[in-house]
Design a protein around this motif. Structure first.
Motif: not given
Length: 224
Positions: A98, A102-104, A172, A202, A209, A213-214
């Motif tokens: 993660t 961005t937390r992607f 996540c 994602n 955010l 979106t991530a």
């Protein structure tokens, strides 16, 4: 130091915060024997995670991580762990990565969670995306022992029993549990299914955010 093993229960017990602090202090001072640590702390040696008595001495602790990573000022620094279905080392698991800002999410299905099995697919992912990974902070579990061999990316380890030090990844992982329930084998989960679950996270608009979106934010960072 007296031998107190005979009076210690052979069953696993949750360590207290004081005991965890004692263990960390002993590790920092160079004491690595699980038997010695268990005698001093007052628990059976099986309670001491094998990975926790070696990791911080062959690798970099989270305490060595630069402050700008902690402050989330620079992108492409990640947190990582495993999401397990059935908790046996010969069972498949998911390696989850993660990105802290961005937390992607990057999710890789692995056939088992031995240390060598975890290291190889991560190196492949880093080599495949050489501009994505500046550092990764992993849990202190023994399955990540070979991460010290990773090239082209800094690897840090959180303290034992400290999941909040990788809180972004933990959150996540909780989202992934909607698709991969605890206690159920992942043997029948295809690569396509794993990707669908990852995309669902994602592509989710999230308040943290600012309702982006991530994936949107991550693409902005890697293209700038």
């Amino acid at each position: 130091m007296t031998n107190s093993n005979s009076s210690i229960s052979k069953h696993y017990h949750q360590l207290t915060s004081v005991q965890r602090g004692q263990i960390q202090a002993m590790l920092d001072s160079g004491i690595t024997s699980r038997t010695v640590i268990a005698q001093e702390v007052g628990c059976h040696k099986s309670t001491i995670k094998r990975g926790s008595v070696t990791k911080l001495l062959s690798a970099q602790s989270i305490e060595q991580r630069p402050k700008e990573i902690e402050d989330r000022k620079i992108p492409l620094h990640w947190e990582g762990d495993l999401v397990k279905g059935v908790r046996r080392k010969n069972q498949p698991a998911l390696m989850t990565l993660t990105e802290r800002i961005t937390r992607f999410e990057v999710v890789i299905k692995i056939p088992d969670y031995r240390a060598s099995t975890c290291q190889r697919p991560l190196q492949k992912e880093i080599d495949r995306h050489p501009n994505w990974f500046k550092s990764i902070t992993f849990d202190n579990g023994s399955e990540f022992a070979d991460m010290t061999k990773i090239k082209h990316c800094k690897i840090y380890f959180a303290h034992p029993y400290s999941p909040w030090e990788r809180g972004t990844n933990e959150n996540c992982n909780g989202l992934l549990r909607q698709f991969f329930p605890n206690g159920k084998s992942m043997k029948d989960k295809s690569k396509a299914y794993v990707q669908q679950a990852t995309d669902a996270i994602n592509h989710k608009y999230r308040r943290i955010l600012q309702y982006h979106t991530a994936e949107e934010l991550f693409k902005q960072y890697i293209s700038s």
